[in-house]
Write a protein that holds these residues in place. Sequence first.
Motif, mmCIF file in Angstrom:
data_model
loop_
_atom_site.group_PDB
_atom_site.id
_atom_site.type_symbol
_atom_site.label_atom_id
_atom_site.label_comp_id
_atom_site.label_asym_id
_atom_site.label_seq_id
_atom_site.Cartn_x
_atom_site.Cartn_y
_atom_site.Cartn_z
ATOM 1 N N PRO A 1 0.828 -1.218 0.000
ATOM 2 C CA PRO A 1 0.000 0.000 0.000
ATOM 3 C C PRO A 1 0.861 1.266 0.000
ATOM 4 O O PRO A 1 1.881 1.337 0.665
ATOM 5 C CB PRO A 1 -0.807 -0.122 1.280
ATOM 6 N N GLU A 2 0.392 2.280 -0.783
ATOM 7 C CA GLU A 2 1.110 3.536 -0.868
ATOM 8 C C GLU A 2 0.627 4.467 0.227
ATOM 9 O O GLU A 2 -0.530 4.416 0.647
ATOM 10 C CB GLU A 2 0.862 4.198 -2.235
ATOM 11 N N PRO A 3 1.486 5.334 0.733
ATOM 12 C CA PRO A 3 1.073 6.279 1.797
ATOM 13 C C PRO A 3 0.063 7.304 1.230
ATOM 14 O O PRO A 3 0.172 7.739 0.076
ATOM 15 C CB PRO A 3 2.384 6.935 2.226
ATOM 16 N N TYR A 4 -0.936 7.701 2.067
ATOM 17 C CA TYR A 4 -1.982 8.651 1.673
ATOM 18 C C TYR A 4 -1.454 10.085 1.748
ATOM 19 O O TYR A 4 -0.859 10.471 2.764
ATOM 20 C CB TYR A 4 -3.211 8.512 2.569
ATOM 21 N N VAL A 5 -1.633 10.814 0.662
ATOM 22 C CA VAL A 5 -1.200 12.215 0.599
ATOM 23 C C VAL A 5 -2.450 13.074 0.489
ATOM 24 O O VAL A 5 -3.245 12.919 -0.453
ATOM 25 C CB VAL A 5 -0.270 12.462 -0.595
ATOM 26 N N GLU A 6 -2.668 13.949 1.431
ATOM 27 C CA GLU A 6 -3.853 14.814 1.422
ATOM 28 C C GLU A 6 -3.729 15.856 0.303
ATOM 29 O O GLU A 6 -2.681 16.508 0.198
ATOM 30 C CB GLU A 6 -4.005 15.482 2.769
ATOM 31 N N PRO A 7 -4.727 16.005 -0.508
ATOM 32 C CA PRO A 7 -4.645 16.989 -1.618
ATOM 33 C C PRO A 7 -4.612 18.413 -1.073
ATOM 34 O O PRO A 7 -5.181 18.725 -0.028
ATOM 35 C CB PRO A 7 -5.908 16.734 -2.430
#
Length: 261
Positions: free
Chosen positions: A9-15
């Motif tokens: 899983p890729e880390p979540y980046v907040e837009p």
Amino acid sequence: MESIYNLVPEPYVEPYKPPMYRSKYDPKAPLTSSTFGLRGTSATVGGGVNEIRKNHTLSSTFGPTSQSITSASNFLKAGSKTRQAPKEASAFARASGKTKPLVPRREDKPVMGLRTSKNFITANAVEAILSVPQMPQSEGVDYVNKEDYGKVPEYLSQVKEEIRRENEMIDEYVRKQLSQDEDAPEEFTEMDEQDRVDLVNKLKTKWDDVNEKYQKICHRTNFESFGDIHFKEGKEAELKKLENDIMMLQRAGSVMVSEDR
């Protein structure tokens, strides 16, 4: 193409969210160029009813807003800008002395109760009896007393003379033509018997040809056009002429033929 790395899983980046838009103008300022809030008591966004009415009232004129606003009761009335014509008589009427009486006013009252004792029937009869009959202004032309009355016009004599000369020229021309024909007598020669027989045979052959065409339409009683009627009548006349020529050539005796032919 599948890979095991895809399972990690890729880390979540907040837009990135830009800041809220803030207008540089005052949101509580009264509305411009709007008609909302001018009628009724409901207020609109951007200011109260009084502010909106005040703003629109000051800017609802075409001129400067510093001028006082005209009252609604002081409106332009019909005829307020027109100028009344002077009641004095015109210069021509004053110079000639012929002026018409003024039109009676509304408050003027007519004279009532006036009567006359004149008998118009008797007065008209007396005036007609004593009046002098009017004579015609221009007298008519008396053709009987004219100088050329009863005489033949000159142009008729000229026309008759021209007609007489034309008739003389025509008679002279015809006389010369007849005298030339009489001076040259017509000569005739006797037709050879063999030529007469050949001519008769040719006429009979032609008669058979015309008769064959005629037999195709002679039994008809109803014709659809005038062309068919003329065709039938033409064939009948042609057959009659051929028969007369054949009978003339078959007569006893010699046949004389003109040399001019």
